[in-house]
Design an enzyme around this catalytic site. Structure first.
Site, PDB file in Angstrom:
ATOM      1  N   PHE A 347       9.365  16.895  -2.786  1.00  0.00           N
ATOM      2  CA  PHE A 347       8.414  15.813  -2.989  1.00  0.00           C
ATOM      3  C   PHE A 347       9.133  14.468  -3.069  1.00  0.00           C
ATOM      4  O   PHE A 347       8.685  13.469  -2.495  1.00  0.00           O
ATOM      5  CB  PHE A 347       7.607  16.051  -4.264  1.00  0.00           C
ATOM      6  CG  PHE A 347       6.560  15.004  -4.499  1.00  0.00           C
ATOM      7  CD1 PHE A 347       5.360  15.024  -3.807  1.00  0.00           C
ATOM      8  CD2 PHE A 347       6.780  13.963  -5.391  1.00  0.00           C
ATOM      9  CE1 PHE A 347       4.401  14.048  -4.011  1.00  0.00           C
ATOM     10  CE2 PHE A 347       5.834  12.989  -5.609  1.00  0.00           C
ATOM     11  CZ  PHE A 347       4.638  13.032  -4.916  1.00  0.00           C
ATOM     12  N   ARG A 372      15.383  28.046   7.543  1.00  0.00           N
ATOM     13  CA  ARG A 372      15.578  29.432   7.103  1.00  0.00           C
ATOM     14  C   ARG A 372      14.388  30.306   7.456  1.00  0.00           C
ATOM     15  O   ARG A 372      14.546  31.439   7.952  1.00  0.00           O
ATOM     16  CB  ARG A 372      15.829  29.458   5.593  1.00  0.00           C
ATOM     17  CG  ARG A 372      15.792  30.854   4.981  1.00  0.00           C
ATOM     18  CD  ARG A 372      16.032  30.849   3.494  1.00  0.00           C
ATOM     19  NE  ARG A 372      15.136  29.974   2.766  1.00  0.00           N
ATOM     20  CZ  ARG A 372      13.886  30.276   2.449  1.00  0.00           C
ATOM     21  NH1 ARG A 372      13.338  31.417   2.863  1.00  0.00           N
ATOM     22  NH2 ARG A 372      13.142  29.428   1.755  1.00  0.00           N
ATOM     23  N   ARG A 547     -11.178  -4.609   0.729  1.00  0.00           N
ATOM     24  CA  ARG A 547     -11.185  -6.003   1.165  1.00  0.00           C
ATOM     25  C   ARG A 547     -12.154  -6.794   0.287  1.00  0.00           C
ATOM     26  O   ARG A 547     -13.028  -6.237  -0.378  1.00  0.00           O
ATOM     27  CB  ARG A 547     -11.631  -6.109   2.628  1.00  0.00           C
ATOM     28  CG  ARG A 547     -10.592  -5.626   3.630  1.00  0.00           C
ATOM     29  CD  ARG A 547     -11.132  -5.657   5.045  1.00  0.00           C
ATOM     30  NE  ARG A 547     -11.361  -7.025   5.514  1.00  0.00           N
ATOM     31  CZ  ARG A 547     -11.893  -7.327   6.700  1.00  0.00           C
ATOM     32  NH1 ARG A 547     -12.265  -6.348   7.518  1.00  0.00           N
ATOM     33  NH2 ARG A 547     -12.065  -8.580   7.060  1.00  0.00           N
ATOM     34  N   HIS A 548     -11.966  -8.088   0.288  1.00  0.00           N
ATOM     35  CA  HIS A 548     -12.907  -8.980  -0.392  1.00  0.00           C
ATOM     36  C   HIS A 548     -14.297  -8.846   0.224  1.00  0.00           C
ATOM     37  O   HIS A 548     -14.455  -8.330   1.352  1.00  0.00           O
ATOM     38  CB  HIS A 548     -12.429 -10.427  -0.244  1.00  0.00           C
ATOM     39  CG  HIS A 548     -12.184 -10.810   1.190  1.00  0.00           C
ATOM     40  ND1 HIS A 548     -13.196 -11.168   2.060  1.00  0.00           N
ATOM     41  CD2 HIS A 548     -11.047 -10.858   1.911  1.00  0.00           C
ATOM     42  CE1 HIS A 548     -12.693 -11.430   3.248  1.00  0.00           C
ATOM     43  NE2 HIS A 548     -11.383 -11.253   3.196  1.00  0.00           N
ATOM     44  N   ASN A 554     -15.634 -15.111   7.696  1.00  0.00           N
ATOM     45  CA  ASN A 554     -15.953 -13.866   8.398  1.00  0.00           C
ATOM     46  C   ASN A 554     -17.220 -14.027   9.224  1.00  0.00           C
ATOM     47  O   ASN A 554     -17.301 -13.564  10.370  1.00  0.00           O
ATOM     48  CB  ASN A 554     -16.157 -12.716   7.409  1.00  0.00           C
ATOM     49  CG  ASN A 554     -14.876 -12.239   6.764  1.00  0.00           C
ATOM     50  OD1 ASN A 554     -14.848 -11.867   5.597  1.00  0.00           O
ATOM     51  ND2 ASN A 554     -13.776 -12.258   7.513  1.00  0.00           N
ATOM     52  N   GLY A 560      -7.943 -16.583   8.677  1.00  0.00           N
ATOM     53  CA  GLY A 560      -7.250 -17.356   7.657  1.00  0.00           C
ATOM     54  C   GLY A 560      -8.207 -18.126   6.774  1.00  0.00           C
ATOM     55  O   GLY A 560      -9.311 -17.702   6.472  1.00  0.00           O
ATOM     56  N   ARG A 599     -11.664 -15.978  -1.981  1.00  0.00           N
ATOM     57  CA  ARG A 599     -12.601 -14.923  -1.599  1.00  0.00           C
ATOM     58  C   ARG A 599     -12.302 -13.607  -2.324  1.00  0.00           C
ATOM     59  O   ARG A 599     -13.214 -12.816  -2.570  1.00  0.00           O
ATOM     60  CB  ARG A 599     -12.624 -14.729  -0.080  1.00  0.00           C
ATOM     61  CG  ARG A 599     -11.301 -14.516   0.618  1.00  0.00           C
ATOM     62  CD  ARG A 599     -11.536 -14.603   2.135  1.00  0.00           C
ATOM     63  NE  ARG A 599     -10.357 -14.366   2.957  1.00  0.00           N
ATOM     64  CZ  ARG A 599      -9.482 -15.294   3.298  1.00  0.00           C
ATOM     65  NH1 ARG A 599      -9.639 -16.540   2.852  1.00  0.00           N
ATOM     66  NH2 ARG A 599      -8.452 -15.015   4.084  1.00  0.00           N
ATOM     67  N   GLU A 620      -3.618 -13.192   2.548  1.00  0.00           N
ATOM     68  CA  GLU A 620      -3.758 -12.766   3.942  1.00  0.00           C
ATOM     69  C   GLU A 620      -2.581 -13.253   4.780  1.00  0.00           C
ATOM     70  O   GLU A 620      -1.892 -14.213   4.425  1.00  0.00           O
ATOM     71  CB  GLU A 620      -5.087 -13.298   4.511  1.00  0.00           C
ATOM     72  CG  GLU A 620      -5.374 -12.939   5.978  1.00  0.00           C
ATOM     73  CD  GLU A 620      -5.446 -11.430   6.236  1.00  0.00           C
ATOM     74  OE1 GLU A 620      -4.412 -10.752   6.039  1.00  0.00           O
ATOM     75  OE2 GLU A 620      -6.502 -10.950   6.670  1.00  0.00           O
ATOM     76  N   HIS A 686      -6.875  -8.450   1.647  1.00  0.00           N
ATOM     77  CA  HIS A 686      -7.320  -8.874   2.969  1.00  0.00           C
ATOM     78  C   HIS A 686      -6.949  -7.821   4.015  1.00  0.00           C
ATOM     79  O   HIS A 686      -6.143  -6.924   3.755  1.00  0.00           O
ATOM     80  CB  HIS A 686      -6.689 -10.219   3.314  1.00  0.00           C
ATOM     81  CG  HIS A 686      -6.864 -11.250   2.251  1.00  0.00           C
ATOM     82  ND1 HIS A 686      -7.912 -12.148   2.237  1.00  0.00           N
ATOM     83  CD2 HIS A 686      -6.141 -11.516   1.128  1.00  0.00           C
ATOM     84  CE1 HIS A 686      -7.818 -12.927   1.163  1.00  0.00           C
ATOM     85  NE2 HIS A 686      -6.757 -12.557   0.477  1.00  0.00           N
ATOM     86  N   ARG A 691      -3.965  -3.195   5.561  1.00  0.00           N
ATOM     87  CA  ARG A 691      -3.437  -2.328   6.619  1.00  0.00           C
ATOM     88  C   ARG A 691      -2.007  -1.915   6.300  1.00  0.00           C
ATOM     89  O   ARG A 691      -1.625  -0.750   6.438  1.00  0.00           O
ATOM     90  CB  ARG A 691      -3.486  -3.053   7.962  1.00  0.00           C
ATOM     91  CG  ARG A 691      -4.856  -3.097   8.622  1.00  0.00           C
ATOM     92  CD  ARG A 691      -4.849  -4.016   9.827  1.00  0.00           C
ATOM     93  NE  ARG A 691      -6.070  -3.864  10.613  1.00  0.00           N
ATOM     94  CZ  ARG A 691      -6.456  -4.696  11.575  1.00  0.00           C
ATOM     95  NH1 ARG A 691      -5.697  -5.766  11.870  1.00  0.00           N
ATOM     96  NH2 ARG A 691      -7.570  -4.481  12.240  1.00  0.00           N
TER      97      ARG A 691
END
Length: 734
Positions: A347, A372, A547-548, A554, A560, A599, A620, A686, A691
């Protein structure tokens, strides 16, 4: 207020500046910090300071200066004392922050602060409340002589880093917000009581490693896999030469490097080639010629190109330095796991592999157990692992050598960091590996030690449930007995690491204390590995990514900016607050992280009862000169930038802005802190940033980062724990 004196030079030196004697304090001013502490919370009453000098207000309680909360139980007020006013007459009082009633003045006479010092009998402040209860605060005072230049630098740092948000006056850190009254979180924005109602399917590439045995996700054994053209990769007729580990690891042509703890040739190989760094689409390449110190862009060997990380910033700079100044074998790093079974080696190896890949280093995880099982079968009994079983020892040494040779072959093709996962539990085996690595790569041993019998028992039972070694064993208890016998065989011959370069993780599983011991570790990448391991643990906790709420930009299709949220965004903020309240109702130690853009702050504002922290690192991606434009406007007005971005979104850097690789570099402290946290965290950020964060948890290749779907008004819950990473998604609204 709230500033602190600085003893650093403009160059950022950490050296302490010697203070002049009291007789030579001309031009310096007295800086005073007053602190009060009471561990019995009185959230409605805020400590204040008032006095007869205009410096700290007056003897009118309405003009008292409020102290600032430094922590849950500590309050602080700092100020600079003008010359000729170094005797201060004042008292403490308690009252609400925005009201003069009720007001409780401390008992006893007023205080005298002379030259920054309080009397010994003034270390406590007593307040008698209307109920008759007496509150006792501890009083601390710190005074120093500072120059006007230090004060200016300190104030500038405060203004830039610690002041409240300039947009709305919301502080960077707010602790234990009181629940709001009224209909903010009313039924119009409420959620169904059953959160499962909002669950949506996760993508096929989701972060659900917890459902797969960790060793199964490791590198496939190329030496044991036949290829279609019948080449030498076939196991038929294959001869494996295993070095004699009984011989002492030395050579007349070798010297020990004191800085890195590996054994290296006295001379560099002539095949050392030049270096290149990809600084973004359209950026020049920095190249060092193999024959001179002149930089050029030609004649680069493919292995040298491939051995450079896909990274920017500090990672790229360190890689350039290592390539140009380091020995050939130092360009490749082997992290060799050491430890008894059921100690979390696989782990830990998987987690470290994921972290290094995310940073941009080509990293692969080689699990000897997988070799093995492929060569000798998965149903070997505990007798196979006895130290007095020569056939079993020979078979295990053989597959270990096969796996290590596969790792070296991959490194020759440009691989950078190999994680070699096996028990490697005695010096004989480790000497064998060091002999194989001679002149090829640098080895760092990573030993995992756990002394908690409860954790070991849980790991053993998990092993029986998940390991292919017991997939065909229908009797769980029989498998448990066999594995404990196997463990006993290893314990009889176990030898802790004491040779070469090594890192020891001792009782780090729980995240509460433990030790990290390092020996002969140097270099940028080994240092980052140690720092990561210091902060990682296996405590289960959820991390919520979202996200906001929809912003006004948008709606307009602009990138931006720092626009406020739209009506739909406001509705989502209320739904999110309701969701967090229900999902984390028993997790009062949880926290909310946002960027510094409004935002995200506005999206988080309806959430109450949890500390909120603003991170500039969560802002962002910086679109530079394209900030505020639509993609159509970029295509029309800056067609060359539009085309460059389409060709390579990962490395493309906006003019005067950032690339995705830049974003990943600035997010590393966020990842480290998420690994260190033991309580749930809600990250409101953002699209580009999320991502990159999601790619870390899902172990997605860097080239996929710019294309990961990150929809609005959706929550991605990442559950971290001993079994790996699990993902769940909730869509609260369209």
């Amino acid at each position: 207020m709230g500033t602190a004196s600085s003893t650093q030079t403009d160059g950022g030196s950490d050296e302490t500046v010697d203070r002049p004697d009291d007789d030579d304090q001309s031009g310096r001013q007295l800086y005073v910090s007053l602190k009060m502490e009471n561990r019995k919370l009185t959230a409605h009453l805020v400590p204040h300071v008032y006095g007869s000098l205009l410096l700290v207000g007056s003897w009118e309680s309405s003009k008292a200066l409020s102290m600032e909360r430094e922590s849950v139980s500590m309050w602080e007020l700092s100020f600079v004392v003008p010359p000729n006013h170094e005797t201060l007459d004042f008292k403490f009082l308690l009252k609400p922050k925005d009201s003069d009633v009720p007001c409780f003045v401390e008992e006893g006479p007023s205080r005298l602060l002379i030259g920054g010092a309080l009397g010994e009998d003034a270390r406590h402040a007593l307040f008698k409340l209307d109920s008759g209860e007496v509150l006792e605060y501890q009083v601390f005072v710190k005074a120093d002589r500072v120059s006007p230049f230090d004060l200016a630098a300190s104030w500038r740092a405060y203004q830039e880093n610690f002041r409240p948000s300039a947009v709305r006056g919301i502080p960077d850190v707010s602790i234990n917000s009181a629940p709001q009254t009224g209909g903010e979180n009313g039924s119009s924005a409420g959620l169904e009581l059953d959160l499962e109602h909002y669950v949506v399917p996760a993508p096929s590439t989701s972060a659900n490693s917890a459902h797969v045995y960790a060793a199964n996700n490791t590198e496939n054994p190329r030496s044991l896999t036949s290829v279609s053209d019948g080449s030498s990769n076939s196991t038929k007729g294959m001869e494996v030469i295993v070095p004699d580990p009984s011989k002492v690891f030395h050579s007349s042509g070798m010297v020990e490097s004191k800085s890195v703890g590996t054994f290296s040739p006295l001379q560099r190989h002539d095949s050392q080639r030049g270096n290149s760094v990809d600084r973004g689409v359209g950026s020049p390449r920095l190249v060092r010629s193999s024959s001179s110190n002149i930089f050029s862009g030609d004649n680069l060997g493919s292995s040298t190109k491939n051995s450079m990380p896909a990274a920017a910033g500090a990672v790229a700079a360190a890689a350039v330095a290592d390539q140009m100044l380091g020995l050939k074998e130092d360009r490749h790093l082997a992290i060799v796991l050491v430890g008894l079974p059921a100690r979390g080696k696989t782990f830990t190896a998987a987690k470290l592999t994921r972290y290094l890949r995310w940073l941009g280093h080509d990293t692969k995880h080689f699990n000897v157990g997988k070799y093995r099982r492929l060569k000798h079968g998965a149903n070997q009994s505990a007798d196979f692992f006895r130290a007095d079983n020569p056939e079993g020892m020979e078979a295990r040494d053989e597959v270990a050598a096969l796996a290590f040779e596969d790792m070296l072959s991959w490194m020759h093709e440009g691989g950078q960091v190999g994680i070699f996962d096996a028990t490697n539990s005695n010096r004989r085996r480790r000497n064998m590996l060091m002999k194989l690595a001679e002149g090829e790569c640098k080895i760092i041993f990573l030993e995992t030690i756990c002394n908690d019998v409860n954790i070991i028992e849980k790991n053993i039972r998990l092993k029986i449930q998940q390991s292919p070694d017991y997939a065909e064993e229908p009797d769980f208890e029989a498998g448990l007995v066999d594995f404990k016998n196997r463990l006993a065989n290893y314990e009889k011959v176990y030898e802790p690491v004491g040779e070469g370069s090594y890192i020891k993780m001792i009782d780090k599983v729980s995240g509460h204390g433990g030790q990290i011991q390092v020996n002969n570790i140097s270099g940028y990448l080994p240092g980052r590995i140690v720092f990561f391991l210091v902060n990682t643990h296996l405590t289960p906790r959820p991390i919520l990514l979202t996200r906001h709420g929809e912003s006004q930009d948008n709606v307009r299709g602009r990138i931006g900016g720092d626009a406020a949220i739209s009506e739909a965004g406001e509705l989502y903020s209320k739904k999110l607050a309701n969701f967090v309240e229900k999902r984390l109702k028993s997790e009062r130690a949880a926290s909310i992280w946002t960027s510094t853009l409004q935002r995200t702050i506005l999206t988080a504002s309806p959430i109450v009862g949890f500390p909120k922290v603003q991170w500039r690192a969560l802002d962002e991606i910086n679109a530079g000169v394209c900030d505020g434009m639509t993609y159509e406007e970029i295509k029309k007005n800056r067609p060359e930038e539009y085309e460059s971005r389409q060709k390579d979104k990962l490395r493309y850097r906006y003019p005067r802005g950032e690339s995705y690789l830049d974003v990943i570099q600035r997010l590393e402290p966020v990842i480290i802190e998420l690994e260190r946290q033991r309580a749930p965290v809600v990250v409101i950020s953002h699209q580009a940033v999320l991502r990159a964060l999601y790619a870390y948890f899902a172990d997605r290749p860097l080239k996929e980062v710019p294309h990961i779907e990150m929809p609005l008004h959706t929550i991605i819950e990442i559950q971290m724990g001993v079994t790996g990473v699990q993902e769940k998604r909730y869509k609260l609204m369209d």
